[in-house]
Scaffold this active site. Structure first.
Site, PDB file in Angstrom:
ATOM      1  N   SER A 182      17.528  54.041  33.224  1.00  0.00           N
ATOM      2  CA  SER A 182      16.319  54.839  33.404  1.00  0.00           C
ATOM      3  C   SER A 182      16.603  56.319  33.625  1.00  0.00           C
ATOM      4  CB  SER A 182      15.500  54.286  34.576  1.00  0.00           C
ATOM      5  OG  SER A 182      16.258  54.314  35.765  1.00  0.00           O
ATOM      6  N   HIS A 210      12.340  50.507  29.951  1.00  0.00           N
ATOM      7  CA  HIS A 210      12.281  51.659  29.039  1.00  0.00           C
ATOM      8  C   HIS A 210      12.585  51.285  27.595  1.00  0.00           C
ATOM      9  CE1 HIS A 210      11.736  54.579  32.245  1.00  0.00           C
ATOM     10  NE2 HIS A 210      12.579  53.842  32.941  1.00  0.00           N
ATOM     11  N   LYS A 239       4.933  51.531  31.305  1.00  0.00           N
ATOM     12  CA  LYS A 239       5.539  52.678  30.615  1.00  0.00           C
ATOM     13  C   LYS A 239       4.987  52.754  29.188  1.00  0.00           C
ATOM     14  CE  LYS A 239       8.868  52.973  34.165  1.00  0.00           C
ATOM     15  NZ  LYS A 239      10.051  52.439  34.804  1.00  0.00           N
TER      16      LYS A 239
END
Ligand SMILES: *Cc1c(COP(=O)(O)O)cnc(C)c1O
Length: 384
Positions: A182, A210, A239
């Site tokens: 990250s 991610h 996200k």
């Protein structure tokens, strides 16, 4: 009471002295990676909304409609009355995306790791964690009561050395890593991790917070390593999917055990229907437009090429500055130029590696990327 005030005040003063105190900055977000702070509009390179889906009309409408039709909250744990049918629909879609038998939703990605890790490891077991893995993997590992050892970041020789030395003395071994790191944006070697886990009978957990939506045509980092066997595939809805919540994709037995034992499922309120509806709408868009999912990485590569950094492996690009003070100064300077690029400081990253962390989005323009690259080149020349 006085000792509490003295404790909090003393801690804050020490953090302030080290440029490590953090403060909230009220921020409004708009479409096209625009944010507003203190009345100023900035182009944000610090949102994890890689596909801009949190602002997409179809995603917003899905969330709004679900809230209007079903209410704002879930009102109880899923095991009581909080299991709205949208949650099961979303689990089926996530499992399909990841190519697993089943999926289990959680209140957030953080809560997923707090629930998953202690379900599969406990006293008498061993958890091996990549040294740069996300804070919630460490928190879950600690909570489990298992012994926890860090292996050197992405270093398979170090991991193998620990497995050889320790495997025989413990019941189960869980190996936990980020799929996309990250704060560094690099990828875990999931194929080699999977080989080592198979050879030493260890269970591999990859946190793909991610990766989903932006790598492997949206299926995540595991799709880049088709030979890898990853029995515990964790991720977030918060996200690239633009919503809120977390999940674990795995076999039916793994998911069934989570739904009956994971403490963050059993003892926490279910996800609001609006969050599930938004994530479902986001998955529709991702599946309909695989070319959209490739844009954030393409933008990140354009930036790394323009600055002369190693090619980006994901939409996350770290620009290492060094001291926390210098990283904050660099961030302030970019803000004056109209860019929001938040400085990341210890303990989120190791001492001496404070950095600008850039997250590229499908919404960024070539012009913005070129101008930001020019400014970052100047900053790097000055701190060198
Ligand atoms: C953001 C993040 C999480 C936490 O997910 P939330 O849904 O924000 O709680 C977990 N793991 C990694 C690697 C992350 O970057």
């Amino acid at each position: 009471m006085q000792s509490l005030e003295a404790f909090a005040g003393g801690k804050l003063a020490a953090l302030e002295a080290g440029s490590l105190r953090r403060t909230l900055r009220p921020t409004r977000r708009f479409a096209d990676a625009i944010v507003e702070r203190d009345g100023r509009r900035l182009v944000s390179f610090s949102c994890n909304d890689y596909l801009n889906l949190s602002q997409h009309p179809a995603v917003r409408a899905a969330a709004a409609e679900a809230a209007l039709n079903y209410g704002a909250g879930a009102a109880a744990s899923r095991l009581v009355t909080g299991d709205h049918p949208l949650l099961g629909d979303l689990e089926k879609r996530l499992a399909r995306l990841k190519g697993t038998e089943a999926a289990c939703l959680f209140g957030s990605g953080y809560m997923a790791n707090l629930g998953v890790i202690p379900t599969f490891a406990g006293p008498g077991d061993l958890i091996l964690v990549d040294a740069l893995a996300h804070a919630c993997i460490w928190a879950g590992a600690k909570l489990s009561g298992a012994r926890v050892i860090a292996f050197v970041h992405n270093d398979m020789a170090d991991l193998e050395r620990i497995l050889v030395a320790e495997r025989a003395g413990v019941r189960h071994v869980l190996v936990a890593t980020d799929g996309v790191f990250s704060m560094d944006g690099d990828l875990a070697p999931l194929d080699r991790l999977s080989d080592l886990c198979t050879r030493h009978d260890a269970w591999l957990l990859s946190d793909d917070a991610h990766g989903v939506g932006v790598l492997g045509e949206g299926r995540g980092s595991a799709a880049l390593f088709p030979q890898a066997h990853i029995p515990l595939q964790m991720g977030t809805l918060s996200k690239a999917l633009g919503s809120f919540g977390g999940y674990l994709c795995g076999s039916q037995a793994v998911v069934d055990l989570l739904k009956t034992r994971a403490r963050t499922v059993v003892y926490a309120t279910g996800l609001p229907p609006a969050s599930a509806a938004a994530a479902l709408a986001a998955l529709d868009l991702i599946e309909a437009e695989p070319e959209l999912t490739a844009l954030p990485l393409a933008r990140a590569r354009a930036f790394t090429e323009a600055v002369g950094l190693p090619p980006a492996q994901s939409p996350i690009v770290p620009v290492i500055i060094g001291s926390a003070t210098a990283a904050l100064a660099a961030s302030t300077r970019l803000e004056a130029e109209g860019f929001l690029v938040v400085a990341i400081r210890p303990p989120t990253v190791p001492d001496g590696t404070a950095r600008l962390r850039l997250a590229f989005s499908a919404a960024h323009t070539e012009t913005d990327i070129a101008r930001l690259a020019g400014l970052v080149r100047q900053i790097l020349a000055e701190v060198a």
